[in-house]
Design a protein around this motif. Structure first.
Motif: not given
Length: 120
Positions: A32-53
């Motif tokens: 979804a737009e604005g999603a967050t992705h933390e991989d692995p936990v403890g690393n910086p969180v990728n926020v939004g589609l551009e950061a996840i890409a």
């Protein structure tokens, strides 16, 4: 709200399939737009589609195979998947696991949050 356990489990399976197939468009379409992705936990969180890409682009050179080892556990709009991963880094294969991914989905079945727990 998308609470059908089959649909959410299928989304997790597609997450694994797309990552393994290096199908960025299919993988990104799960978020979804604005999603967050933390991989692995403890690393910086990728926020939004551009950061996840950008995260996707950074790991695709590794030749990754990702799969679920157990049936996906779905409660409401959240899922937990127990996974394993085979990574090929510069010709050196390595297996990582168990990996526990916790995903939260929005009303349309898109991922709004992923947190990946594992040790390397």
């Amino acid at each position: 709200m998308t609470t059908n356990p089959h649909d959410l489990a299928a989304a997790v399976a597609e997450y694994c399939r797309a990552e393994t197939a290096q199908d960025k468009d299919a993988w990104m379409s799960l978020f979804a737009e604005g999603a967050t992705h933390e991989d692995p936990v403890g690393n910086p969180v990728n926020v939004g589609l551009e950061a996840i890409a950008s995260f996707w682009d950074s790991f695709q050179a590794m030749d990754i195979e990702l799969w679920c080892e157990e049936p996906v556990i779905v409660c409401g709009n959240e899922a937990v998947a127990i996974m394993r991963c085979r990574v090929n880094l510069a010709g050196e294969p390595m297996e990582v696991g168990p990996i526990v991914d916790h995903m939260v989905f929005d009303d349309s079945g898109k991922i709004v949050s992923v947190r990946a727990f594992y040790s390397v």
